[in-house]
Design an enzyme around this catalytic site. Sequence first.
Site, short mmCIF file in Angstrom:
data_model
loop_
_atom_site.label_atom_id
_atom_site.label_comp_id
_atom_site.label_asym_id
_atom_site.label_seq_id
_atom_site.Cartn_x
_atom_site.Cartn_y
_atom_site.Cartn_z
N LYS A 102 28.62 58.64 26.29
CA LYS A 102 28.10 59.64 25.35
C LYS A 102 28.21 59.20 23.89
O LYS A 102 27.41 59.59 23.05
CB LYS A 102 28.81 60.98 25.56
CG LYS A 102 28.46 61.60 26.91
CD LYS A 102 27.95 63.00 26.76
CE LYS A 102 27.24 63.47 28.03
NZ LYS A 102 28.17 63.55 29.19
N GLU A 124 25.64 70.90 21.41
CA GLU A 124 25.98 71.76 22.53
C GLU A 124 26.91 70.96 23.42
O GLU A 124 26.85 69.73 23.45
CB GLU A 124 24.72 72.14 23.31
CG GLU A 124 24.23 71.10 24.34
CD GLU A 124 23.80 69.77 23.75
OE1 GLU A 124 23.47 69.73 22.55
OE2 GLU A 124 23.79 68.76 24.48
N SER A 390 29.50 55.66 34.40
CA SER A 390 29.24 56.33 33.12
C SER A 390 30.49 56.77 32.36
O SER A 390 30.47 56.91 31.15
CB SER A 390 28.32 57.53 33.34
OG SER A 390 28.87 58.41 34.31
C1 LIG Z 1 27.79 63.94 30.48
C2 LIG Z 1 28.09 62.93 31.50
C3 LIG Z 1 27.14 62.59 32.50
C4 LIG Z 1 25.82 63.27 32.66
O1 LIG Z 1 24.94 63.15 31.58
P1 LIG Z 1 23.66 62.21 31.59
O2 LIG Z 1 22.92 62.63 30.39
O3 LIG Z 1 22.92 62.45 32.86
O4 LIG Z 1 24.14 60.80 31.51
C5 LIG Z 1 27.48 61.59 33.40
N1 LIG Z 1 28.67 60.97 33.36
C6 LIG Z 1 29.60 61.27 32.42
C7 LIG Z 1 30.89 60.54 32.43
C8 LIG Z 1 29.33 62.26 31.47
O5 LIG Z 1 30.27 62.55 30.56
#
Ligand SMILES: *Cc1c(COP(=O)(O)O)cnc(C)c1O
Length: 405
Positions: A102, A124, A390
């Site tokens: 993020k 948000e 992610s």
């Molecule tokens: C917010 C988040 C997501 C989902 O958001 P995307 O916009 O689909 O990437 C996925 N993994 C983590 C660790 C997150 O914090």
Amino acid sequence: MAEIQDDFERAADPALSTRPGYYGGFGGRFVPEPLMAALEELDYALQGVCEDPVFRRELERLLRDFAGRPTPLYHARNMSREAGGAAIYLKREDLCHTGSHKLNNSLGQCLLASHMGKSRVIAETGAGQHGVACATAAALLGLECEVYMGEVDIERQAMNVFRMELLGARVIPVGTGSRTLKDSVNAALRDWVENVRTTHYCMGSVVGPHPFPAMVRRFQSVIGVETLEQFDEVEGRLPDIVVACVGGGSNSIGIFSPFIGKGPTLVGIEAGGVGSSPGEHGGSLCLGDVGVLHGAMSYLLQDEDGQVAETHSVSAGLDYPGVGPEHAYLKENGLATYELVGDDEALEAALFLTRGEGILPALESAHAVAYARRTAETLGPDKRIVVCLSGRGDKDIDTLRERFG
Ligand SMILES: *Cc1c(COP(=O)(O)O)cnc(C)c1O
């Protein structure tokens, strides 16, 4: 470090070149008139900084020295051996500062806001991950930061609320609707209309009216551009499969971007939750219909009365009833496929990766890990799967303790 900038023009063209802001029939700007001027101003500023070498150098410096990029591409040998079959690589966004992908987006947007002369950013947040990333970038760049968060989410995510406050941000409770993420987006859009002269709205994923999906894609494409380079360095070719979890769709679009239409099978994993009835999952693309949410045409989850449906996932980041319009386009055109992984399989995969590799993944990312695990065993050892990891799982410790403690 990889050049993030040029990818955007290249990979977005099939749809965006025909009608600006549209991915085929998806995307666009379904917003009240007063928002149009703000979106135009943002689009104009975005185009400007894309060509500005000063902005590009500054963003590259922050991504490298502040966020810790490039993140490694890690060959998960234990996991590959245990799954049996294809080799699995993990793109380590969990090692990015603040613990997920993020921050790539928040750094880009907050730097853009400074270049536009804005003194305030709003955001948000659902679980608080984007709120924390935005508050972090705002602290770094000396911007005032206010974060809209549903009352229900504030209760569930007390630690992230305090983290944002420590960073100097103000968390504004949202008490309308279901008092969760979708209501926070609405509240932030309303604030933005009223305060656009001083304020930038830092959207957390590839959703919302144009140019948000294109802008967030641009800032997240660094994930894919690095992956392409790093994979080529070790394997001398392209991966066979690239897989990522899909909430709003930003980490997936980020890692997919340089691979779209180039050969690798691109797989987005949505939250299968606990079942396929309304309210039990977050599968906008797998189980939803086409409609308008938060200013863009895309897939979304609705109930029988056409109201935006409640969603469920064990991972808060996948608990969103919509999805970015480019994913709708990729799905309709067979350029990517989308699958469901449920709560149980994701939790098991999180434990599997933690025990096998010593990496505790975010439960969002564990959905993609689960798919890689289940798919690797059906493939030969000459095949290569890249997973976008992610985020890290420290935030999910309580959920894991409830389950396995
Ligand atoms: C917010 C988040 C997501 C989902 O958001 P995307 O916009 O689909 O990437 C996925 N993994 C983590 C660790 C997150 O914090």
